[in-house]
Every structure is written in structure tokens, then in C-alpha cells.
Motif scaffolding. Structure first.
Motif, PDB file in Angstrom:
ATOM      1  N   UNK A   5     -10.723 -46.745  -4.877  1.00 30.45           N
ATOM      2  CA  UNK A   5     -10.082 -45.947  -3.826  1.00 30.45           C
ATOM      3  C   UNK A   5      -8.791 -45.310  -4.336  1.00 30.45           C
ATOM      4  N   UNK A   6      -7.991 -46.069  -5.075  1.00 31.36           N
ATOM      5  CA  UNK A   6      -6.771 -45.485  -5.635  1.00 31.36           C
ATOM      6  C   UNK A   6      -7.122 -44.323  -6.567  1.00 31.36           C
ATOM      7  N   UNK A   7      -8.182 -44.494  -7.351  1.00 29.91           N
ATOM      8  CA  UNK A   7      -8.589 -43.470  -8.309  1.00 29.91           C
ATOM      9  C   UNK A   7      -9.139 -42.225  -7.599  1.00 29.91           C
ATOM     10  N   UNK A   8      -9.992 -42.435  -6.611  1.00 30.99           N
ATOM     11  CA  UNK A   8     -10.666 -41.302  -5.976  1.00 30.99           C
ATOM     12  C   UNK A   8      -9.858 -40.668  -4.854  1.00 30.99           C
ATOM     13  N   UNK A   9      -9.041 -41.481  -4.156  1.00 32.57           N
ATOM     14  CA  UNK A   9      -8.377 -40.985  -2.950  1.00 32.57           C
ATOM     15  C   UNK A   9      -6.858 -41.093  -2.979  1.00 32.57           C
ATOM     16  N   UNK A  10      -6.313 -41.765  -3.996  1.00 35.65           N
ATOM     17  CA  UNK A  10      -4.868 -41.916  -4.052  1.00 35.65           C
ATOM     18  C   UNK A  10      -4.316 -42.976  -3.126  1.00 35.65           C
ATOM     19  N   UNK A  11      -5.183 -43.823  -2.609  1.00 38.40           N
ATOM     20  CA  UNK A  11      -4.727 -44.886  -1.726  1.00 38.40           C
ATOM     21  C   UNK A  11      -5.881 -45.717  -1.214  1.00 38.40           C
ATOM     22  N   UNK A  12      -5.538 -46.820  -0.548  1.00 34.90           N
ATOM     23  CA  UNK A  12      -6.523 -47.705   0.073  1.00 34.90           C
ATOM     24  C   UNK A  12      -6.115 -47.897   1.523  1.00 34.90           C
ATOM     25  N   UNK A  13      -6.966 -47.455   2.448  1.00 35.10           N
ATOM     26  CA  UNK A  13      -6.600 -47.568   3.853  1.00 35.10           C
ATOM     27  C   UNK A  13      -5.273 -46.862   4.110  1.00 35.10           C
ATOM     28  N   UNK A  14      -4.316 -47.612   4.623  1.00 39.09           N
ATOM     29  CA  UNK A  14      -3.003 -47.036   4.919  1.00 39.09           C
ATOM     30  C   UNK A  14      -2.024 -47.168   3.758  1.00 39.09           C
ATOM     31  N   UNK A  15      -2.458 -47.745   2.625  1.00 40.00           N
ATOM     32  CA  UNK A  15      -1.577 -47.931   1.475  1.00 40.00           C
ATOM     33  C   UNK A  15      -1.749 -46.747   0.524  1.00 40.00           C
ATOM     34  N   UNK A  16      -0.712 -45.919   0.373  1.00 39.42           N
ATOM     35  CA  UNK A  16      -0.790 -44.703  -0.425  1.00 39.42           C
ATOM     36  C   UNK A  16       0.093 -44.804  -1.659  1.00 39.42           C
ATOM     37  N   UNK A  17      -0.376 -44.233  -2.763  1.00 39.16           N
ATOM     38  CA  UNK A  17       0.401 -44.201  -3.997  1.00 39.16           C
ATOM     39  C   UNK A  17       1.599 -43.274  -3.840  1.00 39.16           C
ATOM     40  N   UNK A  18       2.773 -43.761  -4.244  1.00 38.59           N
ATOM     41  CA  UNK A  18       3.961 -42.920  -4.276  1.00 38.59           C
ATOM     42  C   UNK A  18       4.594 -42.918  -5.663  1.00 38.59           C
ATOM     43  N   UNK A  19       4.031 -43.673  -6.594  1.00 38.33           N
ATOM     44  CA  UNK A  19       4.541 -43.755  -7.963  1.00 38.33           C
ATOM     45  C   UNK A  19       3.425 -44.285  -8.852  1.00 38.33           C
ATOM     46  N   UNK A  20       3.525 -44.111 -10.191  1.00 30.42           N
ATOM     47  CA  UNK A  20       2.493 -44.649 -11.085  1.00 30.42           C
ATOM     48  C   UNK A  20       2.371 -46.162 -10.944  1.00 30.42           C
ATOM     49  N   UNK A  21       1.154 -46.669 -11.075  1.00 32.33           N
ATOM     50  CA  UNK A  21       0.921 -48.096 -10.881  1.00 32.33           C
ATOM     51  C   UNK A  21      -0.197 -48.576 -11.807  1.00 32.33           C
ATOM     52  N   UNK A  22       0.034 -49.696 -12.488  1.00 31.47           N
ATOM     53  CA  UNK A  22      -1.025 -50.355 -13.232  1.00 31.47           C
ATOM     54  C   UNK A  22      -2.005 -50.944 -12.226  1.00 31.47           C
ATOM     55  N   UNK A  23      -3.274 -50.617 -12.374  1.00 34.97           N
ATOM     56  CA  UNK A  23      -4.293 -51.103 -11.453  1.00 34.97           C
ATOM     57  C   UNK A  23      -4.736 -52.521 -11.821  1.00 34.97           C
ATOM     58  N   UNK A  24      -5.610 -53.098 -10.982  1.00 41.63           N
ATOM     59  CA  UNK A  24      -6.317 -54.323 -11.336  1.00 41.63           C
ATOM     60  C   UNK A  24      -5.754 -55.601 -10.766  1.00 41.63           C
TER      61      UNK A  24
END
Length: 342
Positions: free
Chosen positions: A42-61
Motif C-alpha cells: 500500500x505504501x508503494x502503490x498508494x503512498x499510505x495505508x488507510x489513514x496513515x500517509x507518507x510525509x517523509x522517506x521511510x524504510x519499509x518492512x
């Protein structure tokens, strides 16, 4: 060292990161395998999960296993350098009302590896080395292969969902959605003594993985005439994350039965058959993450080799984007692991 960093929607990069150093009470772990989760996708395809949105670079996993490298101080017993371990991804605050009530999985101030739920974001485990609190590190049971152990986090989610349903021994359980989590719910329900597990999905390949996990009956969700459809079930677990799956659960669970919403629905409002909840006194319960189930998941993985069949691919970390694309194609994969070894 290499790490998988998400910069925004569709912007996944494998980057050189600085190696961390453990402080007091922390453990440095060299990661071997990391499972690509639906939230990572979801982070990769949509930039967020549910109501949690990316606002800065983040290591996934957050589904990671590896080997202890060093401690910030005298190491805990059983976690000497070289010990194969799994990492519990949650750091609850320990002081909020939920933690005090023994529900640390819904802690209002938790930190979770690879999550944008707070800012600064909590950096994740898709890196060659990570530092985590010592209490979140678990030595693998003897004989448990690290590749299979990488399923510990999603299996913990499944175990928690089944426990939220209450006793399932001797009962008929419906699971909507045969993705990795749905398949692990099948395994968790069977381990808890479910007499029968029926699984629905749109994809034949996904239903094949559900069979591997132990499903007694699989049903194409888009074929209402499929003879596998049950007249009713005792318990239903919605693992697809779509409103149609919840509707199926509410319509097929018996009067007075339990429906567990496990799949994360799209942000905003989702329609559902609320009148059925009233007229049939259906209990609709949420299930979010897990807590102590992590240790139970490791024990179950150590005891059952059939879980190996749910790992459909292991991809070198340098090919992370192709691994994500494969994990997103449910017609070709179940659980895809990134390999940080070597």
C-alpha cells in the motif's frame, strides 16, 4: 548497507544506509529475510495505508528475521551474537490505558516498524542491519528455519484474529480473502480446532494457497452457484479488506455468530449490512495486529513444515521493486521474501 526506502507513491529505492549502533538495552540484528506485507504494498502503490500517509522517506518492512550481531550493553540471556532471531515489530508505550488493560496491540502511542502512523515515521526492518529493543527480539525455536520464521509476524496477526473470534473448536469458520493473511487465518483456525474452514476468493491461485494452508473448502467469490458455498457458518473472518467481503461474512454467519474484521478497509466510510447486525444479533469485532501471539506463532511454525508452501518466492534485496511487483500479483504469489543475506 542496503535498505528499501519508500519516498512516495510508486517511488521505492534500494539505497545505501548508515549502519546503526546499539545503545543500552538494544540489540543489533543482521537481517536475513523480510516478508513483503500488504501494508508495504500500500505504501508503494498508494503512498499510505488507510489513514496513515507518507510525509517523509521511510524504510519499509516489519516481518523480519536475522542474526544477533551485538548488544549495546551486557546482552540478555539466550541472545548471544550469532543467535538466529525473529523481531517483534511493536514497541508499546506501556503506560496508556490500553497497555494497562493488557491490550498493548491497540496502544495509543505505540511504535511499529515501517509505519507512517506517526511523524517522524518509524523506520522499518528492510535493511541489512537494524537496532531494536532487546525485549522485542526472540530466539528462534530449535530447528526452525529462518525462511519459515519470516512468517511469524503475519501468523501472529492471524492468531490474534482467531482469538478475537472466541472459541472456534468444533465450529465452521469462513474466511473471505485468500491472500497471505487469509491463508494464515486458515492455519490458525485449524490449529485452534476448527472443524471446517471455508475460504472465498476471486483468484484460483490464491484458493490453491488456501488449500495448502489447510482449507477444507474453497469457493470462487464471483460464482454464486458454486456448490461449496455454505448455508451458514459459526464464525467469519474478513481478510480481504473490501466491503464485499464483509457483506459476505454478515450474510453467511449464523444468528448470534461472530464476524471479525481483519482486513483494512479503504479510508473513509464503507457500506455494510448493519441491519443484519441488529436483527441477527451478530457480534462484529475488529482485530488489529497482535501482542503475545508472536511467541505462539514461532512455536507453531517450528511444529509445522506445511507453512513452507506459503512462501512463493525469495528475491535478492537489490531486486526489491520486482519483488514488490510479484507480491502485488496474487495470481502468481502468496508470501514473497526479500533476501538480505550475502
Amino acid at each position: 548497507m542496503l535498505g528499501c526506502v519508500i519516498h512516495g507513491r510508486g517511488d521505492l529505492r534500494v539505497e545505501e544506509l548508515a549502519s546503526p549502533a546499539p545503545g543500552p538495552g538494544e540489540v543489533l540484528v543482521a537481517i536475513r529475510y523480510g516478508g513483503v506485507c500488504g501494508s508495504d504494498l500500500h505504501y508503494w502503490r498508494h503512498g499510505g495505508v488507510g489513514d496513515f500517509r507518507l510525509t517523509e522517506p521511510m524504510v519499509l518492512g516489519h516481518e523480519v528475521v536475522g542474526t544477533v550481531v551485538a548488544h549495546g550493553s551486557a546482552g540478555p540471556p539466550g541472545l548471544r551474537p550469532g543467535t538466529a532471531v525473529a523481531v517483534h515489530p511493536a514497541t508499546p508505550c506501556g503506560v496508556c490505558p490500553e497497555c494497562a488493560d493488557g491490550r498493548r496491540n491497540v496502544c495509543r502511542d505505540t511504535r511499529y516498524l515501517g509505519s507512517a502512523a506517526r511523524t517522524p515515521h518509524v523506520q522499518g526492518g528492510f535493511a541489512a542491519e537494524i537496532v531494536v529493543p532487546a525485549e522485542q527480539v526472540r530466539a528462534l525455536p530449535p530447528g526452525l528455519d529462518p525462511r519459515r520464521a519470516a512468517l511469524a509476524e503475519p501468523l501472529s496477526v492471524a492468531l490474534h484474529a482467531v482469538r478475537r473470534a472466541g472459541p472456534v473448536a468444533g465450529r465452521h469458520v469462513l474466511v473471505t480473502g485468500a491472500g497471505p493473511i487469509g491463508c494464515l487465518v486458515v492455519a490458525a483456525a485449524k490449529a485452534a480446532g476448527a472443524a471446517r474452514v471455508t475460504v472465498t476468493d476471486l483468484l484460483p491461485a490464491a484458493l490453491g494457497y488456501a488449500r495448502t494452508a489447510g482449507a477444507d473448502t474453497v469457493v470462487r467469490a464471483d460464482e454464486p452457484g458454486d456448490p461449496g458455498w455454505p448455508a451458514e457458518v459459526d464464525v467469519a473472518v474478513e481478510a480481504s479488506g473490501v466491503a464485499a467481503g464483509l457483506d459476505t461474512c454478515l450474510r453467511l454467519v449464523r444468528r448470534g455468530g461472530v464476524v471479525v474484521q481483519l482486513g483494512m478497509l479503504p479510508p473513509g466510510q464503507s457500506p455494510f449490512a448493519g441491519n443484519l447486525v441488529v436483527s441477527r444479533e451478530i457480534e462484529l469485532r475488529g482485530a488489529f495486529r497482535f501482542d503475545a501471539e508472536f511467541d505462539d506463532a514461532l512455536a507453531l511454525l517450528a511444529a509445522e513444515s506445511a507453512f513452507d508452501g506459503l512462501v512463493s518466492a525469495v528475491v535478492p534485496v537489490r531486486e526489491a521493486e520486482s519483488a514488490f511487483a510479484l507480491a502485488a500479483d496474487r495470481g502468481r504469489s502468496c508470501k514473497v521474501l526479500l533476501d538480505f543475506g550475502g
